[in-house]
Design an enzyme around this catalytic site. Structure first.
Site, mmCIF file in Angstrom:
data_model
loop_
_atom_site.group_PDB
_atom_site.id
_atom_site.type_symbol
_atom_site.label_atom_id
_atom_site.label_comp_id
_atom_site.label_asym_id
_atom_site.label_seq_id
_atom_site.Cartn_x
_atom_site.Cartn_y
_atom_site.Cartn_z
ATOM 1 N N GLY A 505 0.832 -1.202 0.000
ATOM 2 C CA GLY A 505 0.000 0.000 0.000
ATOM 3 C C GLY A 505 0.856 1.236 0.000
ATOM 4 O O GLY A 505 2.031 1.208 -0.411
ATOM 5 N N LYS A 523 3.388 -4.961 8.227
ATOM 6 C CA LYS A 523 3.527 -3.897 7.229
ATOM 7 C C LYS A 523 4.865 -3.195 7.450
ATOM 8 O O LYS A 523 5.112 -2.631 8.513
ATOM 9 C CB LYS A 523 2.377 -2.899 7.352
ATOM 10 C CG LYS A 523 2.327 -1.856 6.231
ATOM 11 C CD LYS A 523 1.306 -0.766 6.537
ATOM 12 C CE LYS A 523 -0.099 -1.296 6.569
ATOM 13 N NZ LYS A 523 -1.093 -0.190 6.748
ATOM 14 N N ASP A 623 -9.319 8.506 4.772
ATOM 15 C CA ASP A 623 -8.979 7.631 3.644
ATOM 16 C C ASP A 623 -9.899 6.415 3.628
ATOM 17 O O ASP A 623 -9.452 5.278 3.519
ATOM 18 C CB ASP A 623 -7.518 7.198 3.735
ATOM 19 C CG ASP A 623 -6.982 6.707 2.380
ATOM 20 O OD1 ASP A 623 -7.625 6.993 1.351
ATOM 21 O OD2 ASP A 623 -5.943 6.032 2.368
#
Length: 839
Positions: A505, A523, A623
């Site tokens: 991402g 992540k 978002d």
């Protein structure tokens, strides 16, 4: 002598002038014609194959966005031509070179076999560009084989095409993202094959003239062999297929079939309507349907055929005649009638002046509301002759002004593109450049120093790297209990093994790992990605201070060795987007049920409502999109990715001068004013709701400008009251109409242009719960409402109008979901409240 020469010259000029009138008229059909050998294409195959009286060559197509497919298990009686196809995932053209101007026959063959894809599921348009400067003409709109009663469909058109490039575009619809074709024929027709003018019969039966036939697209509707059997492509001179007329007769008992030998037929080109074997083959002119006068009465003194056609449109009708029935030319002719209100005497003697000589008559006929065209033949008024017959009939629809909305994308030079963009965007473009420069400066600083170092004055002799990391963490105000040693991260991900990579991402790459016996998602920030330190810090602060069953859980983080790593609970079913449509933006055939989709929307709305009102600090996600809604093994929705969130608390407040969000989801009011409110999340969530309903991306690359942005596309159909036209095909007839209507209302409210007109997430949550109750049929007797649990029949106004009233709770009242992340669901509390209708 000079005088004699002058006289002789005048005589020669006179003879030349007279000879012009003796030549056949321009409309006369060329009897020297032979069937060309191009273009006959066996689509999806490199091999040539014989079909009919022509050889179809291997597929020359090498365009992008398409590929050949083959029938893995063809039936023994399936022609080889239909065992391969070319499929298209995006608009792509066949490019053919035309050697000369003229009228061309264009045929498209479709046979929906199943291979790696089901061709029957395809829904698409076909457009044609006749030359480089011509607009695109729409040949087929939303064509599909799904509900076809025929295994093979051949669509035929007559087009006037200029010399040069001829393009046939196959344009998949957003419904299926798939188009296909098995074979293509494009070849030059005989000269004069179709006239530019014909007799026009309007709905009142009034006769007029119609000119400009050659400037329109003609699509075959019917091709009938009257009085004879079906004629296949193998015997017809132009590879046409003719069907028997019996199924179209209104009173067959008063008719009989007649036949003659082909030797008796005399193709004589006299006048504009003298026929040739290419106008219609011998097998058409050698058979006829005749009125059986012995069974007829005055009431049924004619033969009538009825054809179903499109309503309120024009059709080119060609009737074929060959008089091998009457004994002499003394026969005065027959009455040819259209729709019972127009009749014209057809005289073989006046038209061709010879027995057994084929000829034809052309008309342009208007169809009315009934969508029927009735064709009749009857004896003349002279009672001595009770003879009426017909040999063949063709009906072709005039596709007047049938222009395609598809606009081919033509690559422009980069300098030209930049000039156009700069000129059109003006100050907005300059603003974007300034924002990009600022972002690049931040990135450069982040890449150079991944984690800010403490000033040297604060460093003590003998401090290790871990000590410095701890000091930095304390300086950032992060929770030390969530820190995970880098060594454990490496062990959990097997040194970030590429086999464990599951996605990426804006922050970096994501790996699946096992930490302390539990499956986790890791992540890892990497240089070059747009998010960095600020987002890393914000993510940790939000998720360490706010816990909720519909928010993804942060297991921990790591900031050793200049690393920025976030560890989350692993979400077994991935993100919402991947459960709705594939990477090509095509909806999944066996997608989520409507009930499951509503439950996911409710879970997501619950999380956003909690962020907005359910904690001491109001948090705006900023978002909201389908990729940031994750699903666990039970499809419970959990909102994720808080890197660019904004809060009323000072330590989470980001720069107000920079607009952040994702294209397609970004609130236009926020973009213009740079003033962020929780209503911006509501707008983004409205786009997600449309994604859930339509199973398509928020932004697509489409030639139809209005279709590019999902929010605009959804509002367009919503305002027309036809939102059902763009829903996920897998949901058709599977949504309660009241639930669907309510869901559409929610979408419309969320996508209001002004934030002040949008509902709160509290109201959205309530209405989604109500939409779910309408679909599942929960008893609402206490509410005084009644629902009709019937399937949604699209196109019919069956949606029940439901009242909208205010829910008696103040905006600042405590959230219906506890701040401590209680497992008590919104739906459980919903069922306990006094119901007062949707918000």
């Amino acid at each position: 002598m000079l005088h004699s020469f002058t006289v002789l010259l005048l005589l020669l000029l006179l003879l030349l002038f007279c000879s012009l009138f003796l030549l056949p008229p321009a409309e006369a059909v060329d009897d020297t014609y032979t069937l060309p050998d191009e273009h006959f294409i066996n689509c999806g195959s490199k091999s040539s194959v014989t079909f009919g009286i022509r050889s179809f060559t291997g597929d020359p197509f090498y365009g992008k966005g398409s590929k050949p497919v083959q029938d893995p298990k063809p039936s023994g009686d399936t022609p080889v031509l239909y065992q391969t196809a070319r499929i298209f995932r995006r608009p792509s053209p066949y490019k053919l070179e035309m050697r000369q101007n003229g009228t061309y026959v264009v045929r498209l063959h479709f046979f929906a076999f199943s291979s790696s894809v089901s061709l029957a599921d395809a829904v698409f348009n076909v457009s044609a560009q006749l030359n480089a400067s011509a607009p695109l003409l729409l040949l087929l709109s939303n064509f599909t084989m799904k509900n076809s009663n025929e295994s093979t469909v051949v669509k035929e058109f007559l087009l006037t095409i200029g010399a040069g490039k001829f393009l046939l575009y196959f344009i998949p619809s957003q419904i299926s993202c798939l188009a296909f074709v098995n074979a293509i024929e494009v070849f030059l027709a005989p000269n004069g094959f179709v006239p530019d003018y014909a007799t026009h019969i309007n709905l009142s039966g009034i006769k007029g003239n119609y000119s400009g036939l050659l400037s329109n697209v003609l699509q075959k509707a019917y091709r009938i062999n009257v009085g004879g059997p079906n004629i296949t492509e193998e015997t017809d001179t132009l590879m046409r297929f003719w069907i028997s007329d019996d199924q179209f007769l209104l009173f067959p008992v008063f008719t009989e079939n007649r036949q003659t030998t082909y030797d008796e037929l005399k193709f004589v080109q006299r006048g504009a309507n003298g026929s040739t074997k290419y106008i219609a083959p011998e097998s058409v002119y050698g058979t006829a349907k005749e009125l059986n006068s012995t069974n007829s009465s005055k009431k049924f003194s004619n033969i009538t055929w009825r054809f179903k056609v499109d309503e309120h449109s024009k059709h080119f009708v060609r009737a074929h005649f060959c008089d091998f029935i009457t004994p002499s030319l003394n026969y005065p002719g027959l009455n040819f009638c259209i729709n019972g209100n127009f009749c014209q005497l057809i005289s073989p003697y006046e038209t061709i002046n010879q027995l057994s000589a084929p000829f034809y008559a052309d008309f342009v006929v208007d169809s009315g509301k009934s969508g029927n065209i009735d064709i009749s033949v009857a004896p003349p008024k002279d009672e001595r002759y009770q003879i009426a017959f017909l040999n063949g009939l063709e009906i072709m629809q005039l596709m007047e002004n049938s222009y395609s909305s598809f606009v081919p994308l033509r690559p422009e030079p980069k300098k030209k593109i930049l000039f156009i963009i700069a000129g059109s965007l003006g100050l907005a473009f300059a603003f974007i450049i300034m924002a990009v420069v600022m972002i690049r400066l931040v990135r450069k600083k982040e890449d150079a120093v991944e984690i800010p170092r403490l000033p040297s004055s604060l460093a003590f002799p003998g401090w290790s790297e871990n000590d410095m990391s701890t000091a930095r963490t304390v300086g950032l105000g992060l929770d030390l209990e969530l820190r995970i040693p880098f060594a454990e991260i490496l062990q959990a991900t097997q040194d970030f093994d590429s086999k464990l990579f599951i996605g990426e991402g804006g922050f970096g790459k994501v790996y699946v790992g096992t930490l302390h016996g539990k499956k986790v998602a890791v992540k890892r920030r990497e240089p070059g990605y747009k998010q960095g330190l600020a987002e890393f810090q914000t993510e940790i602060m939000v998720l360490s201070r706010t816990r909720h069953r519909n928010l993804v859980s942060l297991i921990g983080y790591c900031d050793e060795r200049s690393e920025m790593i976030l560890v989350y609970e692993f979400m077994e079913k991935g993100n919402l987007r991947d459960n709705l449509y594939d990477t090509n933006g095509c909806s999944k055939p066996n997608g989520l049920s409507w009930e499951k989709r509503l439950e996911i929307c409710i879970g997501s709305a619950t999380a956003l409502h909690h962020l907005h009102t359910g904690s001491a600090v109001k948090i705006i996600h900023r978002d909201v999109k389908s990729t940031n809604i994750l699903l666990d093994e039970n499809y419970t929705a959990k909102v994720s990715d808080f890197g660019i969130s904004k809060s009323s608390h000072s330590d989470l407040t980001l720069d107000n001068t920079i607009v952040k969000g994702s294209v397609g989801y970004l609130d236009p009011e926020y973009f213009m004013s740079v003033e962020l409110t929780e209503k911006s999340d509501v707008y983004s969530f409205g786009v997600v709701l449309l994604e859930v309903l339509c199973a398509r991306p928020a932004v697509i690359n489409s030639p139809q400008k209005e279709e590019v942005n999902l929010a605009d596309w959804g509002l367009f159909w919503l305002k027309k009251g036809q939102l059902e036209k763009i829903i996920d095909p897998s949901l058709v007839d599977k949504i309660n109409p009241n639930s669907f209507r309510k869901f559409g209302e929610i979408v419309g409210k969320c996508l209001e242009a002004k934030g002040s007109n949008r509902p709160t997430m509290h109201n959205v949550l309530w209405d989604l719960e109500y939409a779910l109750s309408l679909h599942t049929g929960i008893n609402r007797e206490d509410a005084g409402e009644s629902t009709t649990n019937i399937s949604l029949q699209f196109g019919l106004p069956v949606l029940l109008h439901l009242p909208t009233s205010s829910f008696p709770v103040e905006e600042n009242e405590q959230s219906i979901v506890g701040n401590n992340g209680s497992d008590t669901s919104a739906s459980e509390i919903f069922s306990q409240l006094k119901f007062a209708g949707p918000r």
